[in-house]
Each structure stands twice: as structure tokens, then as C-alpha cells.
Design a protein around this motif. Structure first.
Motif, short mmCIF file in Angstrom:
data_model
loop_
_atom_site.label_atom_id
_atom_site.label_comp_id
_atom_site.label_asym_id
_atom_site.label_seq_id
_atom_site.Cartn_x
_atom_site.Cartn_y
_atom_site.Cartn_z
N LYS A 192 46.80 -37.57 74.40
CA LYS A 192 47.62 -38.49 73.59
C LYS A 192 47.70 -38.03 72.14
CE LYS A 192 46.86 -42.84 76.09
NZ LYS A 192 46.31 -44.19 75.92
N LEU A 203 54.82 -37.59 66.71
CA LEU A 203 55.30 -38.75 65.95
C LEU A 203 55.05 -38.57 64.46
CD1 LEU A 203 54.07 -41.93 67.90
CD2 LEU A 203 56.40 -41.02 67.72
N ALA A 233 57.74 -38.14 61.36
CA ALA A 233 57.79 -39.10 60.25
C ALA A 233 57.60 -38.40 58.90
CB ALA A 233 56.71 -40.17 60.44
N ASP A 282 47.92 -46.55 71.79
CA ASP A 282 49.12 -45.71 71.85
C ASP A 282 49.29 -44.92 70.55
OD1 ASP A 282 49.76 -46.42 74.34
OD2 ASP A 282 51.25 -47.95 73.78
N PRO A 283 49.89 -43.74 70.65
CA PRO A 283 50.09 -42.91 69.45
C PRO A 283 50.76 -43.66 68.29
CG PRO A 283 50.55 -41.63 71.41
CD PRO A 283 50.29 -43.03 71.87
N SER A 284 51.72 -44.54 68.59
CA SER A 284 52.40 -45.24 67.49
C SER A 284 51.43 -46.19 66.77
CB SER A 284 53.60 -46.03 68.02
OG SER A 284 53.15 -46.94 69.00
N VAL A 285 50.47 -46.75 67.54
CA VAL A 285 49.46 -47.64 66.94
C VAL A 285 48.52 -46.79 66.06
CG1 VAL A 285 47.54 -49.21 67.44
CG2 VAL A 285 49.61 -49.24 68.87
N GLU A 333 48.68 -44.68 58.55
CA GLU A 333 49.58 -44.94 57.41
C GLU A 333 49.08 -46.13 56.59
OE1 GLU A 333 53.81 -43.07 58.92
OE2 GLU A 333 53.41 -45.17 59.37
N LEU A 353 49.23 -43.99 64.57
CA LEU A 353 49.94 -43.56 63.36
C LEU A 353 50.03 -44.70 62.35
CD1 LEU A 353 51.43 -41.39 61.81
CD2 LEU A 353 53.53 -42.02 63.00
N ALA A 354 50.33 -45.90 62.84
CA ALA A 354 50.43 -47.05 61.93
C ALA A 354 49.08 -47.30 61.26
CB ALA A 354 50.89 -48.28 62.70
N GLU A 361 50.96 -36.28 71.39
CA GLU A 361 52.09 -37.18 71.13
C GLU A 361 51.98 -37.77 69.72
OE1 GLU A 361 54.76 -37.61 72.63
OE2 GLU A 361 55.56 -39.50 71.87
N LEU A 362 50.76 -38.05 69.31
CA LEU A 362 50.56 -38.56 67.95
C LEU A 362 51.07 -37.54 66.92
CD1 LEU A 362 49.25 -40.43 65.78
CD2 LEU A 362 47.24 -38.98 66.00
#
Ligand code: CTP
Length: 424
Positions: free
Chosen positions: A16, A23, A27, A177-180, A186, A182-183, A19-20
Motif C-alpha cells: 500500500k 498519491l 499531489a 488507506d493511502p489517502s488517509v 499533510e 496522506l491526509a 499507492e501512497l
């Protein structure tokens, strides 16, 4: 844009992390990866290297071809220690997945591989994303380790609940998840918003110009750009929007600076003139050539053709700072820099304050020990209409902070003077 150091430890969820990276780079972030040896049993370094566009390190004693630089940075000239340099350059360090073993090592301050050594040396925010079997997550040792990390201010994410790696098992222990992820990263990257210079546009010139003699030779000077970049980083950390016109600077810089690269005095002049109208504060720290070869050769001069000696006719360059000062508008603060030698340094600086129409001149006596070109320290005198303010030998970052304090004081004084004028 941030520089994210991603530490990958051993676990099936290592996939995973790929994928991170996808993303994060989409960004606009710059990513470097370090892996534990065990993680390479799950995902190989080649995949991480391809996605980040940077070498992947596993061993503390392995040479880093990028010398600790992130993909958006120029590598330094020396070979730094990877576990120190990578975290120095990073805005945040994310360990994902963090195995139970790595969580335990982080909690106990062990430094037995590159990932854990780097974590111990990190001053940037650390985010730990555990992923493991639910029984390992529930184990009292892991619970205590997570608690220890959280007590120290480290962000430890809660793993997700659901299907786990081993067949038929489900529970808490999934990597978010990768989006979590990344958030979460950030959210911890230090934001300069709300700083005392928020809303101000600062234009900094840094480095030293090079004036061509022929296609390969130039007349240059010893300025490294360290003082200019220290000012720029400090202004950005205070929330300013900072543009640096950098003449031949080979230094790494943070993600918040907009850097425009130039080589010659003429290019520096064009770049500064284009941006000056918009700026609130000009910090003219570049060492701009006062003279340049009047007729540079477009090809390389051959010594046989030149003969026993070479005379290069030099012509004056335009004084960029004086030119900008002549078109200054209300509300702009202009600071010049003067590298002088000897007892008369401050007097020369005061002369420049008046002759060039500036608000302040930062004078340094470059003949003094620890002061001037290509060293980490400096000692200056800030000359303003109100008087001279000597600043003792300190790091260039500390000097930058004092100079910006003086700039803000000047701006405060001129704003109150304006208000006084309009009232009377
Ligand atoms: N400067 C400039 N354009 C030049 C030369 C210098 O804008 N062609 C700026 C520098 O960035 C610095 C300040 O002017 O902020 C330095 O003043 P200057 O009088 O040029 O310093 P020196 O070159 O050291 O002057 P001198 O040789 O006359 O002592």
C-alpha cells in the motif's frame, strides 16, 4: 508541497506504500523511501525507486547517490550521513506500514537500522501507521508501546478493522488507506499560515553572479547564498510568500520557497525588476558583480591564439538595487547588504543607505573570523536611519531572524508614521 520521508517496515501492507507514493507525488509532494531489510521481502526497492524517482536506502552504511537530497533538491557537495540528512530535509516522516517490531523499537529508542536511526534523529513530525495481525495489535506490549509514542507527541494512527493478511482472519490491524495516510501526513506538516509575516511578499536575491569571459570561463565571487537562503527560509517560516532570485547557489532549500535561478548580473536584474513591483520587502543579499567583461567571447578562447598574456576589458554593471530603489512605492521596505573589510565597514554601510535610498543596510566585515562567505556563521551591523545595531557572531539562521525583526520594526514604524501623517 512537502518533503515526505517514508519509512517502510516489514509487513504485507508494504504494497500500500506504493499507492501512497503515487498519491503523494501526484499531489506535488517530494518523497524519499527508506526500507527495513525485512520489508524488502514484501516489496523490492526498485518499485519505490521508480515511483519516487530517487534512490531507496536500507543500510546505514550504504552510500546515498542523492546525498540525502529529495527529488526536488540539488544534492549537497559533501557526502552527508543519510540517517541525519534525510530527516533534516524532510517536512514529515511517515512510517507505513509500521510493524509491531518497528513500533516497539521506536517506543524504546532503538537505532539498529536506517529507519529507526533516522526516526531517532528526526526533529520533523513523525507519523506512525501500524499494520499487523489483530492479536499482535491487541497484545499488552504493543498497546504500551503505542501509548508511549503518543505520550511523546508522535502521531500513531489507528489501524483499520477488516480482513487481515492471513486467510480467513479479520480484526483490527489493517494499514489505513493511502489517502488517509496522506491526509495524516499533510495535517502534521508545519504550516506557516498565521505567522507574523503572513500576507507579505518578500523578494530575496542570493548567491553571487558570474560574468562570462568566454564560453567556459567567468569572473565570479565567493558568495555561497547561505545568508540569502537563511533570510528566505526564515521569512517563509514566518508566513511570508517568498521568491528567491538565486545566482549560482548550490544549496538545498525548503518546499515553501519559489526559486528563480540566474547566472549573470543582467539576468539577476531582469528577474528582480520583473518581481519588484509586487513585493513588500526586498532583501538584496546577492553579491552582484560590479564589473563584467565588456566583450565576452562566444567560443572558448584558446591560449595559443591569445598569446603570453590576456587582458580582459571590464565594464560597470548597472546597480540593480539603486535602480529598484528609484522606483520604490509606499509600503515597500528595501534592505541592502554590504560585504566590507576593516574599521570603516559600518561607515561605508551608512553611505550606501543614503546613496541607494534604502531602509536598512546589513553590513558584515568579511575579514573577521567566522564571518562572510561560505561559512555557517555571521556577525553583522544593521544600519538604519535610527542608528547602528550590532549583532554578535551567530548562525546565519539566527542573524536572519534578527534582520527580519528589524525589517518588521521598520515597517511598524513607517506604518505608524503614515497613520500619524494622515491624522494630522
Ligand atoms: N548591488 C546591486 N547591483 C550591483 C552591485 C551591488 O544591486 N551591481 C547590491 C548588492 O546586492 C548589495 C548592495 O548593492 O545589496 C551592495 O552595495 P555595493 O555598493 O555594490 O557594494 P560593493 O560592491 O561591496 O561596493 P563597493 O565596491 O563600492 O564598496
Amino acid at each position: 508541497m512537502a518533503r515526505i520521508l517514508l519509512g517502510v517496515s516489514g509487513g504485507i501492507a508494504a504494497y500500500k506504500a506504493l499507492e501512497l507514493i503515487r498519491l503523494a507525488t501526484a499531489a506535488g509532494h517530494s518523497v524519499r523511501v527508506i526500507q527495513t531489510p525485512t520489508s524488502q521481502r514484501f516489496v523490492g526497492a526498485a518499485s519505490f525507486a521508480a515511483l519516487t524517482g530517487a534512490p531507496v536506502l536500507t543500510d546505514e552504511f550504504e552510500r546515498d547517490p542523492a546525498r540525502g537530497a529529495f527529488p526536488d533538491q540539488a544534492p549537497p557537495e559533501h557526502d552527508p550521513l543519510s540517517h541525519l540528512e534525510l530527516v533534516r530535509n524532510a517536512d514529515a516522516f511517515l512510517v507505513a506500514p509500521a510493524s509491531a517490531n518497528t513500533v516497539a523499537k521506536l517506543a524504546h529508542g532503538l537505532a539498529d537500522n536506517l529507519l529507526t536511526s533516522a526516526a531517532l534523529a528526526a526533529r520533523c513530525p513523525l507519523v506512525v501507521a501500524p499494520a499487523m495481525n489483530d492479536a499482535m495489535w491487541a497484545n499488552a506490549a504493543t498497546r504500551a508501546n503505542v501509548q508511549t509514542l503518543r505520550t511523546r507527541g508522535i502521531t500513531v494512527l489507528e489501524p483499520g478493522v477488516g480482513r487481515l493478511a492471513s486467510k480467513g482472519e479479520a480484526g483490527a490491524g489493517r494499514l489505513p488507506d493511502p489517502s488517509v495516510l496522506l491526509a495524516a501526513v499533510e495535517a502534521v506538516v508545519p504550516a506557516a499560515a498565521g505567522g507574523p509575516m503572513e500576507g507579505l511578499r518578500v523578494l530575496v536575491s542570493a548567491g553571487g553572479t558570474r560574468e562570462p569571459i568566454d564560453a567556459v570561463r567567468y569572473v565570479g565571487n565567493r558568495s555561497s547564498g547561505r545568508m540569502g537562503f537563511a533570510l528566505a527560509e526564515e521569512a517563509a517560516a514566518r508566513g511570508a510568500h517568498v521568491t528567491v532570485v538565486a545566482a549560482n547557489v548550490a544549496l538545498a532549500h525548503g518546499p515553501r520557497l519559489n526559486v528563480v535561478e540566474v547566472e549573470t548580473a543582467a539576468q539577476l536584474q531582469a528577474a528582480c525588476e520583473e518581481r519588484f513591483g509586487d513585493c513588500d520587502v526586498l532583501l538584496m543579499a546577492a553579491a552582484v558583480a560590479d564589473f563584467r567583461p565588456a566583450d565576452p567571447a562566444a567560443v572558448k578562447l584558446k591560449k595559443e591564439a591569445v598569446g603570453a598574456s590576456l587582458s580582459v576589458a571590464m565594464e560597470r554593471t548597472p546597480d540593480v538595487l539603486s535602480g529598484l530603489a528609484s522606483r520604490r512605492r509606499d509600503g515597500q521596505t528595501l534592505v541592502g547588504f554590504a560585504a566590507e573589510t576593516g574599521d570603516e565597514a559600518v561607515r561605508y554601510g551608512r553611505g550606501k543607505l543614503q546613496a541607494k535610498g534604502l531602509d536598512a543596510v546589513v553590513v558584515n566585515d568579511v575579514a573577521a573570523p567566522g564571518v562572510g562567505f561560505d561559512v555557517e556563521t555571521n556577525a553583522v551591523t544593521i544600519v538604519t536611519a535610527a542608528g547602528d545595531h550590532p549583532v554578535a557572531l551567530a548562525t546565519k539562521a539566527q542573524i536572519a531572524s534578527t534582520v527580519l525583526d528589524a525589517v518588521m520594526a521598520l515597517r511598524g514604524a513607517s506604518a505608524s508614521a503614515q497613520a500619524g501623517t494622515s491624522i494630522s
